[in-house]
Write a protein that holds these residues in place. Structure first.
Motif: not given
Length: 364
Positions: A132-158
């Protein structure tokens, strides 16, 4: 004399945390386990690391001083002139204190499901509140999902997975490197003590606010990531957790805990230590850069909540500060020591000047 020994605190700390691990092992009837890692158990891994770093330091040093043809007798000379029993004893003490604190931490961490249970008899967890604190700090979003959308989920993940898992061998290697290569015993004691404090304070934080971490509590947020070294490690921890809960007396060890992030705390400890001791600029840059990637990876890969990373930074800072004081490396201690040495030198100079032997002989 004992209080002035730079390892007094580290030895006392290892005895205390080792005693706690033995006590709860007996109370819960769960045998102590030596966690496996790369190159085998820690009691094999750590001496091997120390010997390899020792060789890596002495061989080029001998070649540089004596040339390739005379490097072998040069190594013998270096051993005889620069490596006495006292220096070897300090290195061994630092490695042993680190080893005891680490193994005790892993075992005490493994007892979490047994010692931290709610009224229902299930493991007490605070993941809901941290999420809940994470969602509050990211305005209702999951921080990891925001990073996945921002950085992609292929090369950056590896890339982040490789950097995150690299922490496992990096920690004992840095401890061995500082103990073996730094000739100031108190500085080596400072680093070994600071890293050991991370394990102890981190264990306390696990029991104060036990959590699993996002990838274990809300795994659906990480289904878009490809298989990587970090996800393989997470699955290994899940299997270990199930096996431990089914048979606590068996060979499995429970290793899932979110708050606080010891990945962050230990890497911050290393970076801060390198900064304070004035390591080469490129080494300090590597330390701070690795810390940045570690902070990013903990959220992106789902190991930790934001509060876990903040807690890790606080633990890392406290470990370096306490380690400096108990080994005599705090700034005020160094200033006092320098002032005392200056006063002693001035007193010797005054005594020499007042000595009759110092008076000039009369002219003939």
């Amino acid at each position: 004399m004992l209080l002035r020994w730079p390892y007094t605190f580290a030895v006392a700390l290892s005895v205390a945390v080792g005693g706690a691990a033995i006590y709860y092992s007996q109370t819960l009837n769960v045998g102590l386990k030596d966690p496996e890692g790369f190159l085998g158990p820690a009691y094999i891994r750590l001496p091997m690391i120390a010997l390899l770093i020792f060789a890596a330091g002495i061989v080029p040093q001998s070649v540089h001083r004596y040339g390739l043809k005379k490097s072998l007798p040069g190594m013998v000379t270096i051993l005889r002139t620069e490596w006495n029993l006292r220096r070897v004893g300090h290195v061994a003490t630092g490695m042993l204190a680190f080893y005891i604190c680490y193994v005790s931490y892993r075992n005490l961490k493994s007892y979490l499901p047994e010692l931290r249970q709610g009224e229902s008899g299930q493991q007490l967890l605070y993941d809901k509140e941290f999420l809940q604190l994470d969602n509050l700090l990211f305005f209702g979003n999951v921080p990891a999902e925001v990073l996945h959308n921002l950085l992609g989920t292929t090369i950056m993940a590896q890339v982040l997975a490789i950097l995150y898992v690299a922490y496992l061998p990096i920690v004992p290697i840095t401890v061995g490197a500082v103990l073996v290569l730094v000739r100031d015993y108190s500085v080596g004691a400072w680093y070994a003590t600071a890293i050991s404090l991370n394990w102890v304070i981190g264990t306390i934080s696990y029991y104060l606010l036990p959590t699993l971490g996002p990838a274990f509590y809300q795994p659906q947020s990480f289904y878009d990531l490809p298989e990587n070294g970090a996800s393989a490690l997470q699955m290994s921890l899940v299997r270990g957790a199930f096996n431990f809960k089914e048979d606590p007396q068996g060979g499995a060890i429970y290793g899932i805990a979110g708050f606080a992030s010891l990945h962050v705390s230990v890497v911050f400890t290393a970076a801060l230590f390198l900064h304070y001791v004035g390591a080469a600029r490129w080494i300090r840059a590597v330390g701070w850069t690795y810390l940045g990637f570690t902070l990013l990876a903990t959220i992106y890969l789902g190991w930790h909540y934001i509060a876990d990373d903040i807690g890790g930074l606080l633990i890392g800072w406290a470990a370096v500060a306490i380690g400096a004081v108990v080994t005599g490396n705090a700034k005020w201690q160094k200033r006092r020591k320098a002032a005392a040495e200056a006063d002693a030198e001035a007193e010797e100079a005054r005594a020499a000047a007042a000595s009759p032997s110092a008076a000039p002989e009369p002219a003939p």
